[in-house]
Design a protein around this motif. Structure first.
Motif, PDB file in Angstrom:
ATOM      1  N   UNK A 302       0.837  -1.207   0.000  1.00  0.00           N
ATOM      2  CA  UNK A 302       0.000   0.000   0.000  1.00  0.00           C
ATOM      3  C   UNK A 302       0.867   1.249   0.000  1.00  0.00           C
ATOM      4  N   UNK A 303       1.912   1.266   0.813  1.00  0.00           N
ATOM      5  CA  UNK A 303       2.764   2.450   0.895  1.00  0.00           C
ATOM      6  C   UNK A 303       3.531   2.696  -0.390  1.00  0.00           C
ATOM      7  N   UNK A 304       3.896   1.609  -1.107  1.00  0.00           N
ATOM      8  CA  UNK A 304       4.629   1.737  -2.361  1.00  0.00           C
ATOM      9  C   UNK A 304       3.705   1.847  -3.561  1.00  0.00           C
ATOM     10  N   UNK A 305       2.392   1.785  -3.310  1.00  0.00           N
ATOM     11  CA  UNK A 305       1.376   1.916  -4.361  1.00  0.00           C
ATOM     12  C   UNK A 305       1.526   0.839  -5.434  1.00  0.00           C
ATOM     13  N   UNK A 306       1.604  -0.409  -4.985  1.00  0.00           N
ATOM     14  CA  UNK A 306       1.581  -1.563  -5.885  1.00  0.00           C
ATOM     15  C   UNK A 306       0.525  -2.535  -5.371  1.00  0.00           C
ATOM     16  N   UNK A 307       0.221  -3.549  -6.193  1.00  0.00           N
ATOM     17  CA  UNK A 307      -0.785  -4.522  -5.809  1.00  0.00           C
ATOM     18  C   UNK A 307      -0.279  -5.409  -4.670  1.00  0.00           C
ATOM     19  N   UNK A 308      -1.194  -5.808  -3.807  1.00  0.00           N
ATOM     20  CA  UNK A 308      -0.862  -6.736  -2.730  1.00  0.00           C
ATOM     21  C   UNK A 308      -0.581  -8.107  -3.351  1.00  0.00           C
ATOM     22  N   UNK A 309       0.495  -8.798  -2.953  1.00  0.00           N
ATOM     23  CA  UNK A 309       0.767 -10.132  -3.506  1.00  0.00           C
ATOM     24  C   UNK A 309      -0.417 -11.071  -3.334  1.00  0.00           C
ATOM     25  N   UNK A 310      -0.648 -11.894  -4.340  1.00  0.00           N
ATOM     26  CA  UNK A 310      -1.853 -12.727  -4.343  1.00  0.00           C
ATOM     27  C   UNK A 310      -1.902 -13.710  -3.186  1.00  0.00           C
ATOM     28  N   UNK A 322       0.116   6.368   8.972  1.00  0.00           N
ATOM     29  CA  UNK A 322      -0.195   7.691   9.493  1.00  0.00           C
ATOM     30  C   UNK A 322       0.141   8.805   8.513  1.00  0.00           C
ATOM     31  N   UNK A 323       1.027   8.525   7.554  1.00  0.00           N
ATOM     32  CA  UNK A 323       1.374   9.560   6.581  1.00  0.00           C
ATOM     33  C   UNK A 323       0.303   9.716   5.497  1.00  0.00           C
ATOM     34  N   UNK A 327      -8.687   9.787   3.310  1.00  0.00           N
ATOM     35  CA  UNK A 327      -9.304   9.059   2.202  1.00  0.00           C
ATOM     36  C   UNK A 327      -8.408   7.920   1.720  1.00  0.00           C
ATOM     37  N   UNK A 328      -7.125   8.191   1.593  1.00  0.00           N
ATOM     38  CA  UNK A 328      -6.196   7.153   1.136  1.00  0.00           C
ATOM     39  C   UNK A 328      -6.035   6.048   2.193  1.00  0.00           C
ATOM     40  N   UNK A 329      -6.095   6.430   3.458  1.00  0.00           N
ATOM     41  CA  UNK A 329      -6.005   5.424   4.517  1.00  0.00           C
ATOM     42  C   UNK A 329      -7.210   4.488   4.465  1.00  0.00           C
ATOM     43  N   UNK A 330      -8.392   5.041   4.283  1.00  0.00           N
ATOM     44  CA  UNK A 330      -9.582   4.208   4.186  1.00  0.00           C
ATOM     45  C   UNK A 330      -9.527   3.319   2.938  1.00  0.00           C
ATOM     46  N   UNK A 331      -8.959   3.860   1.859  1.00  0.00           N
ATOM     47  CA  UNK A 331      -8.792   3.036   0.661  1.00  0.00           C
ATOM     48  C   UNK A 331      -7.902   1.831   0.959  1.00  0.00           C
ATOM     49  N   UNK A 332      -6.829   2.066   1.708  1.00  0.00           N
ATOM     50  CA  UNK A 332      -5.911   0.969   2.033  1.00  0.00           C
ATOM     51  C   UNK A 332      -6.624  -0.127   2.823  1.00  0.00           C
TER      52      UNK A 332
END
Length: 932
Positions: A302-310, A322-323, A327-332
């Motif tokens: 999530x922090x590196x903005x890539x897909x989570x490994x399957x 926390x950074x 909205x982005x935190x809720x997306x994560x």
């Protein structure tokens, strides 16, 4: 006569089949990797774009640069204000990660990068493993053309051969004598990478701390120096000015046990710190929150903005988010929850998921999330929005943790086809050899020790049909047709042996009316069998397995004491004297005086645990141990061999002195390092001389007897001298490998065995009906108990963290897996190996003419290959086979991977070690024993 026939070949076949069965069982019980029943490609890999019709924005990378600062074996209490002041004081968050077992490097790296659990058998694959992962955080970064740089342990390169843009691996990661050089290389790479600034992820894996733990233990003063070095390396990152927006993660792949090793499940091994550092540092939360190591993969994705490994089944770590904006935190949280929910749907079924509580939590969270989005986008940060945010976050987190726990439990998958096949082969071989030893008449009737071709062909045909049916019905899974065909052989042999065992048990169970009564070929002393049975049945308790050394200490000493008391009673009865106290006192005093050496041994073993901590006393203890060892070895050798053995013992002390482990002449450090290799060369020359002088006995019979007119030695004498040479050289090598405080175990083991055999002789000769076989049974069982006692005296246990790797690197300048494995095995199983060899040598050396029973049959030394070998092998195999059966019953036990699984690896490896020792012994018997 039949009972005098050598049975080495038959015993070797049974051991070979047992090893094959154990391997099949381990394949079924610990598959090489977790294979989920669902198809991973059915789980969406793309990140979500909408929630209940509302469009979502994919968050950009939260940090320009992310550094994973991984210190091998950094346990939680190491990163303190005193040992690592910079790391401790400047951390934005101080969290704790729980590491799943096995706590070794390779499976831990898989968990960090994929977010899934590793199989327990990965602990055996950790050394020299070349597995390449197909999906991970690094694969996702490479798909996005992001630069990833690495320096450190080359295990990363084995797992990810093409995922790093730049890498500088340590080629000798398993060379534990390297405390500093490899880490200096990592720091040099760090300094150069800090200047480049083009990477998104930098991974640094420092190994020096782990190596110090393996060699010198966790209490070594070098541990604090290494932690200070790690602190300085971290400070270089934090003080560098080129990174305005970075995140540094300081953590360990696993912890370090109290002895310095790892691989077990103690808190020191399973708890590691996770310290976070960034420019925008918030106030650390009070207390240390604990998360799982598998939670790193989805959080970093999530922090590196890539897909989570399957394969990821981890949850997000809130303190690392926390950074992010609200909205982005809720997306994560929504993305991770949806990912886990999709995996649960495929794993457990849509209907099961729809009826679950966590699905209700997910629905509530997504509805609250949708209600929160509109006010957030309008810039409304009111209290109502905060309530929606907190409720949605709470539901996402508890839903993710619930599914993560369920998926973790569901990853365990057993291949019952291989398990049943392995169990049938191990059980059948164990019972087969036991019945053949107990009933010689039955063995002759059913030809148990001979191969029956007709029966084998029938079993092959039956096995072929069963194999085809098992694959059709998906009872057995194999990766290729070739492996499937190969299974016919163990399946046929399993049927063959099971049929033999069933026939034998049927004949034993039938009453005398239908068959001739079968008599036991060897006596079975009840006290010994009770002790052996108690030990075997204690394997069903996790507490008895964790503290197995207490069982052996109690039963071993009880058995020796019981035998001594029974001998005393028989001597009193045989003397036919009045029990008026005076005569009893004389007889008891005489018996106790004869066993004085055993009391001395026990006192030495007790004092050893305390005295070796004092440096001066350690030197005296080592000198005394080596002198005592040489005095025992002198009985096996002539003068030239004794001189070579004495020189080897002296070199061992010099080597320990150069290492600084005992007192020695004070020499400059540069001279000490230069003398290490020549000292070991001298030792190997002395060891080679011992072998040459011992093996010279076999040469005149084939090469020089005609030329020099020497009288050839009898075959049995040649065999004895060769075995004695092997035993001597093995003990000298073990003296080099053992810890300073454990060298005393080598001569005391020989003394304990020698005195125990004398006690058995006294017990047997005082019996009303003397039996040579009774003596053999007593000596075999007593040897097993004494060897196991000394195995645990050495500091071994059923935890993998107590394996001492240091002996594998003595005299080595690089990592050689064959040499390391040989030396570590010889050191760990020293008592087991030398006890069996000494029993064979003792049997061949024994001369019972002093008690007037040489005329009895069978001859005493003939039993070495006709009785001792098969009975000893059966007593080694039977408990292991019993424990494999218990493993199936305990496969869902809470401690199956933390307690029971390490024990099964130890037991199977014990049989394997005995197998190799037995193969070598059999070879000598076949070549040099030609007794009638």
């Amino acid at each position: 006569m039949e009972h005098q026939k050598s049975r080495m070949g038959y015993t070797l076949c049974m051991l070979t089949l047992f090893i094959c069965g154990a391997v099949l069982f381990l394949i079924g019980f610990f598959p090489a990797s977790y294979t989920a029943s669902e198809a991973e490609n059915s789980i969406p890999n793309d990140r979500p774009t909408t929630i209940h019709g509302v469009r979502l924005e994919t968050p950009p990378p939260s940090y320009d640069s992310l550094i994973l600062f991984l210190v091998d074996a950094l346990r939680e209490d190491f990163a303190s204000a005193t040992s690592m002041p910079v790391a401790f004081s400047r951390a934005c968050e101080k969290l704790t990660l729980h590491v799943d077992i096995p706590t070794v490097t390779m499976p831990r790296l898989k968990s960090i990068t994929t977010g899934t659990l590793s199989n327990f058998i990965d602990i055996a694959l950790n050394v020299g493993h070349t597995e390449q992962l197909e999906d991970s955080l690094l694969h996702r970064l490479k798909q996005r053309n992001r630069i990833v740089s690495f320096a450190g342990d080359h295990t990363w390169i084995n797992l990810f051969p093409s995922e790093f843009t730049r890498h500088a691996e340590n080629n000798d990661s398993f060379f534990v004598n390297d405390f500093y050089e490899g880490d200096r290389n990592v720091t040099r790479v760090l300094e150069s990478e800090l200047e480049l600034k083009d990477w998104s992820l930098l991974i640094l894996h420092y190994l020096g701390l782990d190596h110090i733990g393996h060699v010198e233990g966790n209490a070594s003063p070098k541990v604090q120096h290494k932690l200070k070095e790690m602190d300085e390396a971290l400070q270089k990152i934090l003080d560098h000015r080129n990174f305005p927006n970075y995140l540094v993660l300081l953590t360990g792949d696993h912890g370090m046990a109290e002895g310095g090793g790892h691989g077990g499940n103690t808190p020191a091994e399973t708890l590691v710190p996770l310290y976070l550092y960034s420019k925008n540092c918030s106030r650390p939360s009070s207390g240390s929150k604990r998360y799982n190591q598998i939670d790193l993969a989805p959080t970093l994705a999530v922090l590196l903005s890539v897909e989570i490994p399957s394969q990821s089944i981890g949850c997000l770590i809130p303190e690392m988010l926390q950074s992010l904006s609200l909205e982005h935190e809720m997306y994560a949280y929504f993305y991770n929850a949806q990912h886990l929910l999709n995996k649960a749907r495929v794993k457990f079924g849509h209907e099961t998921v729809r009826r679950s509580d966590y699905y209700t939590w997910y629905q509530n969270a997504t509805l609250l999330h949708r209600q929160l989005l509109l006010p957030l986008r309008d810039g409304d940060g009111s209290g109502a929005s905060q309530v929606l945010y907190q409720n949605a976050k709470l539901n996402y987190i508890r839903m993710a943790r619930e599914i993560s726990g369920l998926l973790s439990e569901s990853l365990v998958r057993f291949d019952y086809g291989f398990i049943v096949l392995g169990l049938s082969l191990t059980t059948a071989t164990s019972l087969h050899i036991v019945l053949s030893v107990l009933f010689l008449d039955l063995t002759e009737q059913l030809q148990l020790d001979r191969l029956k071709t007709r029966q084998l062909l029938i079993c092959l045909a039956t096995a072929s049909l069963l194999n085809v049916a098992s694959h059709v019905l998906d009872i057995i899974f194999t990766s290729s047709m070739f492996y499937g065909i190969l299974l016919v052989v163990p399946l046929a042999l399993s049927i063959y042996l099971t049929f033999d065992v069933a026939q034998a048990l049927l004949k034993v169970a039938l009453p005398p009316l239908y068959t001739r009564r079968l008599k036991l070929s060897i006596p079975l002393p009840l006290p010994l069998l009770m002790c052996f049975g108690i030990r075997t049945f204690t394997l069903g308790s996790s507490s008895f397995i964790e503290f197995e050394y207490k069982t052996w200490y109690y039963l071993g000493n009880t058995l020796i004491l019981l035998t001594a008391l029974r001998t005393l009673r028989r001597r009193i009865t045989k003397a036919n004297v009045e029990l008026d106290g005076r005569h009893l006192h004389k007889i008891a005093s005489a018996c106790l005086w004869q066993q004085r050496k055993i009391f001395v041994v026990l006192i030495l073993l007790t004092l050893m645990r305390y005295l070796h901590r004092f440096h001066a006393i350690r030197s005296t203890l080592l000198l005394f141990s080596l002198m005592l060892l040489w005095a025992r070895l002198r009985k096996f050798a002539q003068l030239p061999q004794s001189c070579a053995s004495a020189a080897a013992c002296l070199v061992v002390y010099c080597f320990r002195g150069l290492n600084g482990q005992v007192q020695f002449f004070e020499l400059p450090s540069y001279l000490t390092s230069r003398l290490m290799v020549p000292t070991l060369v001298v030792f190997w020359c002395c060891l080679a001389l011992v072998l040459v002088l011992g093996y010279r006995a076999a040469l005149p019979q084939t090469l020089f007897d005609k030329r020099f007119g020497e009288k050839p030695m009898p075959p049995k004498s040649v065999l004895l001298q060769l075995l004695q040479a092997n035993l001597t050289s093995s003990l000298l090598l073990a003296a080099l490998l053992q810890k300073v405080q454990n060298v005393i175990l080598l001569p005391t083991l020989l003394i304990a065995l020698d005195e125990t055999y004398k006690l058995c002789d006294a017990f047997g000769t005082s019996a009303r009906k003397f039996s040579v076989r009774l003596l053999h049974v007593y000596k075999i069982i007593m040897t097993i108990f004494v060897s196991r006692m000394f195995y645990f005296y050495q500091g071994n246990s059923n935890s993998l963290s107590t394996i001492d790797l240091t002996p594998g690197y003595i005299g080595q300048t690089s990592y050689n897996p064959a040499i390391v494995g040989l030396f570590v095995t010889l050191n760990t199983y020293s008592a087991e190996i030398h006890s069996f060899l000494y029993l064979i040598v003792h049997t061949l050396r024994s001369d019972l003419r002093s008690v007037g029973i040489m005329q009895l049959q069978p001859p005493y030394s003939v039993a070495a290959d006709s009785l001792i070998a098969p009975l000893y092998a059966s007593l080694v195999m039977l408990p292991a086979a019993f424990y494999l059966c218990l493993m199936v019953g305990f496969r869902y036990h809470l401690f199956i991977y933390s307690v029971f699984s390490p024990k099964v690896l130890y037991d199977c490896y014990t049989v394997l070690v005995f197998y190799f020792v037995f193969v070598i012994t059999t070879l000598y018997f076949k070549l040099f024993k030609r007794d009638a």
